[in-house]
Design an enzyme around this catalytic site. Structure first.
Site, PDB file in Angstrom:
ATOM      1  N   THR A  71      22.142  45.813  24.792  1.00  0.00           N
ATOM      2  CA  THR A  71      21.235  46.225  25.871  1.00  0.00           C
ATOM      3  C   THR A  71      21.392  47.728  26.152  1.00  0.00           C
ATOM      4  O   THR A  71      20.411  48.454  26.333  1.00  0.00           O
ATOM      5  CB  THR A  71      21.577  45.437  27.158  1.00  0.00           C
ATOM      6  OG1 THR A  71      21.818  44.074  26.819  1.00  0.00           O
ATOM      7  CG2 THR A  71      20.470  45.531  28.183  1.00  0.00           C
ATOM      8  N   HIS A 132      20.207  41.063  15.202  1.00  0.00           N
ATOM      9  CA  HIS A 132      21.613  40.653  15.143  1.00  0.00           C
ATOM     10  C   HIS A 132      21.976  40.230  13.713  1.00  0.00           C
ATOM     11  O   HIS A 132      23.075  39.753  13.481  1.00  0.00           O
ATOM     12  CB  HIS A 132      21.868  39.458  16.069  1.00  0.00           C
ATOM     13  CG  HIS A 132      21.913  39.786  17.535  1.00  0.00           C
ATOM     14  ND1 HIS A 132      22.530  40.893  18.053  1.00  0.00           N
ATOM     15  CD2 HIS A 132      21.456  39.084  18.614  1.00  0.00           C
ATOM     16  CE1 HIS A 132      22.431  40.870  19.376  1.00  0.00           C
ATOM     17  NE2 HIS A 132      21.772  39.797  19.737  1.00  0.00           N
ATOM     18  N   ARG A 155      31.900  46.420  18.997  1.00  0.00           N
ATOM     19  CA  ARG A 155      32.757  46.319  20.179  1.00  0.00           C
ATOM     20  C   ARG A 155      34.025  45.557  19.820  1.00  0.00           C
ATOM     21  O   ARG A 155      34.008  44.710  18.911  1.00  0.00           O
ATOM     22  CB  ARG A 155      31.978  45.557  21.260  1.00  0.00           C
ATOM     23  CG  ARG A 155      32.641  45.565  22.589  1.00  0.00           C
ATOM     24  CD  ARG A 155      31.814  44.821  23.625  1.00  0.00           C
ATOM     25  NE  ARG A 155      32.382  45.079  24.930  1.00  0.00           N
ATOM     26  CZ  ARG A 155      32.061  44.448  26.033  1.00  0.00           C
ATOM     27  NH1 ARG A 155      31.132  43.506  25.991  1.00  0.00           N
ATOM     28  NH2 ARG A 155      32.626  44.738  27.177  1.00  0.00           N
ATOM     29  N   SER A 163      32.756  38.406  26.862  1.00  0.00           N
ATOM     30  CA  SER A 163      31.396  38.663  27.321  1.00  0.00           C
ATOM     31  C   SER A 163      30.478  37.484  26.933  1.00  0.00           C
ATOM     32  O   SER A 163      29.612  37.067  27.705  1.00  0.00           O
ATOM     33  CB  SER A 163      30.890  39.970  26.699  1.00  0.00           C
ATOM     34  OG  SER A 163      29.650  40.316  27.226  1.00  0.00           O
ATOM     35  N   ARG A 286      26.974  42.948  33.273  1.00  0.00           N
ATOM     36  CA  ARG A 286      28.106  42.337  33.960  1.00  0.00           C
ATOM     37  C   ARG A 286      29.076  43.405  34.435  1.00  0.00           C
ATOM     38  O   ARG A 286      28.972  43.916  35.527  1.00  0.00           O
ATOM     39  CB  ARG A 286      28.794  41.281  33.061  1.00  0.00           C
ATOM     40  CG  ARG A 286      29.760  40.380  33.812  1.00  0.00           C
ATOM     41  CD  ARG A 286      30.369  39.340  32.899  1.00  0.00           C
ATOM     42  NE  ARG A 286      31.235  39.900  31.887  1.00  0.00           N
ATOM     43  CZ  ARG A 286      32.554  40.065  32.024  1.00  0.00           C
ATOM     44  NH1 ARG A 286      33.152  39.697  33.115  1.00  0.00           N
ATOM     45  NH2 ARG A 286      33.267  40.603  31.047  1.00  0.00           N
ATOM     46  N   LYS A 287      30.008  43.844  33.558  1.00  0.00           N
ATOM     47  CA  LYS A 287      31.151  44.571  34.092  1.00  0.00           C
ATOM     48  C   LYS A 287      31.371  45.989  33.562  1.00  0.00           C
ATOM     49  O   LYS A 287      31.978  46.810  34.233  1.00  0.00           O
ATOM     50  CB  LYS A 287      32.400  43.739  33.798  1.00  0.00           C
ATOM     51  CG  LYS A 287      33.478  43.908  34.829  1.00  0.00           C
ATOM     52  CD  LYS A 287      34.511  42.827  34.675  1.00  0.00           C
ATOM     53  CE  LYS A 287      35.661  43.016  35.631  1.00  0.00           C
ATOM     54  NZ  LYS A 287      36.708  42.031  35.394  1.00  0.00           N
TER      55      LYS A 287
HETATM   56  P1  A3P Z   1      30.548  42.550  29.679  1.00  0.00           P
HETATM   57  O1  A3P Z   1      30.155  41.112  29.723  1.00  0.00           O
HETATM   58  O2  A3P Z   1      31.887  42.758  29.045  1.00  0.00           O
HETATM   59  O3  A3P Z   1      30.432  43.246  30.975  1.00  0.00           O
HETATM   60  P2  A3P Z   1      24.754  42.751  24.975  1.00  0.00           P
HETATM   61  O4  A3P Z   1      23.903  43.811  25.561  1.00  0.00           O
HETATM   62  O5  A3P Z   1      24.969  42.931  23.494  1.00  0.00           O
HETATM   63  O6  A3P Z   1      24.302  41.398  25.352  1.00  0.00           O
HETATM   64  O7  A3P Z   1      26.210  42.957  25.558  1.00  0.00           O
HETATM   65  C1  A3P Z   1      26.467  42.672  26.894  1.00  0.00           C
HETATM   66  C2  A3P Z   1      27.626  43.505  27.352  1.00  0.00           C
HETATM   67  O8  A3P Z   1      27.190  44.857  27.516  1.00  0.00           O
HETATM   68  C3  A3P Z   1      28.119  43.040  28.717  1.00  0.00           C
HETATM   69  O9  A3P Z   1      29.526  43.311  28.718  1.00  0.00           O
HETATM   70  C4  A3P Z   1      27.353  43.941  29.658  1.00  0.00           C
HETATM   71  O10 A3P Z   1      27.956  44.096  30.926  1.00  0.00           O
HETATM   72  C5  A3P Z   1      27.358  45.247  28.869  1.00  0.00           C
HETATM   73  N1  A3P Z   1      26.233  46.118  29.247  1.00  0.00           N
HETATM   74  C6  A3P Z   1      24.947  45.779  29.473  1.00  0.00           C
HETATM   75  N2  A3P Z   1      24.229  46.839  29.824  1.00  0.00           N
HETATM   76  C7  A3P Z   1      25.057  47.889  29.816  1.00  0.00           C
HETATM   77  C8  A3P Z   1      24.895  49.285  30.125  1.00  0.00           C
HETATM   78  N3  A3P Z   1      23.732  49.762  30.508  1.00  0.00           N
HETATM   79  N4  A3P Z   1      25.974  50.080  30.016  1.00  0.00           N
HETATM   80  C9  A3P Z   1      27.174  49.574  29.633  1.00  0.00           C
HETATM   81  N5  A3P Z   1      27.402  48.277  29.345  1.00  0.00           N
HETATM   82  C10 A3P Z   1      26.347  47.440  29.430  1.00  0.00           C
END
Ligand code: A3P
Length: 320
Positions: A71, A132, A155, A163, A286-287
């Protein structure tokens, strides 16, 4: 995740019957095709993509293993490419749509139902897609054409796993449950997880980036967090849209980082209230932490992943 596309052709059903199979924690079936585990409808999307995708040399494909920062990568790339058109304007695409709505997945969105989808919404250039799929699966379709640019976001394995656990629970609207974590951990370690094995996925892009650095860029979530200015400039250079000195002096780099920050995106109305592919936009955020796994994995779980990853990545020059 992945609720559309239940049209599995007879040909694909016959292929599936010859493939290794497994199921995820919710009983949804997976099969292993070209070394990668897919849900049946995703496999249909992969096959449709193989059959129908016509690459153009200006195409940009954003790739990742699920839950690795997809994202964020989508938001950053959109903001980079749109920066002169939409600076400080209310009509910036990221203000009215989730990054996944702006940059669709090839095999999960664009080609999920057909090998000849309507691509008219991608009429401006460069066309921006995501995936993916591991690199070797995409290369079958990209070979013999002028290569497009591929950006991979990688990651740490243990944070990706945690996550994934949070995301699965949020998506199914169930409380965080340790038994689900144990199941996901087991699947992650065996490799039989959606788009797994994780290490094969990462290695395909790692090797691709070493072989062809002009067309495959390998980025890391942790580096993006630790040195965002350097990394966004690296991304811009790779995509051929480097920041000018004037743009840097005028604060474009910081503006893009702010716009795409988790704090900012997650507070936007569009990301608080809307859904895509049956997933609430808010569940993508999320975090933004490195090392969150320490709060959830037992020492045994940690050791098992460390041992597997070390063994699988041995000699590759990559550490995760
Ligand atoms: P966490 O669950 O560890 O917080 P994806 O986008 O591939 O689905 O990955 C999701 C992870 O990216 C989640 O990690 C989410 O919080 C983090 N994430 C989503 N948007 C983000 C952003 N704008 N900046 C940094 N991290 C982000």
């Amino acid at each position: 995740l992945n609720v559309r596309g239940d049209k599995i052709s007879e040909e694909t059903k016959s292929l599936i019957s010859s493939l290794p199979s497994d199921a995820d924690g919710q009983g949804k079936k997976l099969c292993k095709y070209q070394g990668c585990w897919y849900y049946y409808n995703t496999l249909q999307g992969v096959l449709n993509f193989h059959r129908g995708f016509q690459p153009q040399d200006t195409d940009i494909i954003l790739a990742s293993f699920p839950k690795s920062g997809t994202t964020w990568l989508k938001a950053l790339t959109v903001a980079l490419l749109e920066r002169s058109k939409h600076r400080s304007s209310d009509d910036h695409p990221l203000l009215s749509d989730n990054p996944h709505g702006i940059v669709p997945f090839l095999e999960i969105d664009v080609y999920i139902e057909s090998s000849s989808p309507d691509l008219s919404k991608f009429s401006s250039f460069p066309r921006l897609f995501s995936t993916h799929m591991p690199l070797h699966t995409m290369q079958e379709t990209l070979k013999d054409s002028s290569p497009c640019k591929i950006v991979y976001m990688c990651r740490y394995a243990k944070d990706t796993l945690i996550s994934w656990w949070f995301f699965v629970c949020a998506m199914h609207k169930i409380e965080l449950d340790k038994s689900i974590l144990e199941y996901i951990h087991k699947s992650f370690c065996s490799g039989a997880i959606y788009y797994g094995p994780f290490w094969e996925h990462v290695l395909s892009y790692w090797r691709g980036s070493l072989e062809d650095p002009n067309h495959v860029l390998f980025m890391r979530y942790e580096e993006m967090k630790a040195e965002p200015r350097d990394q966004i400039k690296r991304l811009a250079d790779f995509l051929g849209c480097s920041f000018t000195k004037e743009e840097e002096d005028n604060g474009f780099v910081e503006e893009i980082l702010d716009l795409c920050s988790l704090r900012n995106l997650s507070c936007l109305e569009v990301n608080k209230t809307r859904r895509i592919n049956n997933v609430d936009h808010k569940d993508y955020f999320r975090k933004w932490e490195v090392g969150d796994w320490k709060n959830y994995l037992t020492p045994e779980m940690e050791n098992k992943i460390d041992m597997i990853i070390q063994e699988k990545l041995q000699g590759s020059g990559l550490k995760l």
